[in-house]
Design an enzyme around this catalytic site. Structure first.
Site, PDB file in Angstrom:
ATOM      1  N   ARG A   1      25.677  40.319  29.665  1.00  9.39           N
ATOM      2  CA  ARG A   1      26.535  40.289  28.528  1.00  9.39           C
ATOM      3  C   ARG A   1      26.363  38.799  27.653  1.00  9.39           C
ATOM      4  NH1 ARG A   1      32.052  39.360  31.642  1.00  9.39           N
ATOM      5  NH2 ARG A   1      30.458  38.309  32.947  1.00  9.39           N
TER       6      ARG A   1
ATOM      7  N   ASN B   1      32.396  43.812  31.528  1.00  9.39           N
ATOM      8  CA  ASN B   1      31.878  44.388  32.440  1.00  9.39           C
ATOM      9  C   ASN B   1      32.979  45.512  33.053  1.00  9.39           C
ATOM     10  OD1 ASN B   1      29.636  43.042  33.302  1.00  9.39           O
ATOM     11  ND2 ASN B   1      30.653  41.547  34.549  1.00  9.39           N
TER      12      ASN B   1
END
Length: 92
Positions: A21, A39
């Site tokens: 990320r 997520n």
């Protein structure tokens, strides 16, 4: 002038707990996109990006073929109209 778009991508593979990320956020900010990466409970990462079609295509290419952390097994995306409301590119 090109019209802005919204790309939502779901990235499958070993992409959680490996800095994916953060890597995605850095690439998106370099490109000039707004949105977020988060997520999902099933192990995927969802990426929502808004900007020009060309900018979103560049990020999509990097998600599929870039030197990402972890391992990307596949990316599925959908396209739509931007919804706005983002300031920068966030990690969720």
């Amino acid at each position: 002038m090109t019209e802005d778009v919204r790309m939502t991508a779901w990235v499958r593979g070993s992409v959680q707990q490996v800095g994916f990320r953060w890597w995605t956020r850095s690439r998106a900010l370099e490109i000039g996109l707004l949105g977020y990466a988060s997520n999902l409970g099933d192990g995927r990462v969802q990426v929502v990006a808004e900007g020009s079609r060309e900018q979103c295509d560049e990020l999509l290419h990097l998600l599929r073929h870039g030197d990402t952390p972890g391992r990307v097994d596949g990316v599925t995306e959908i396209w739509g109209k931007p919804e706005g409301g983002y300031e920068g590119f966030a990690i969720r």
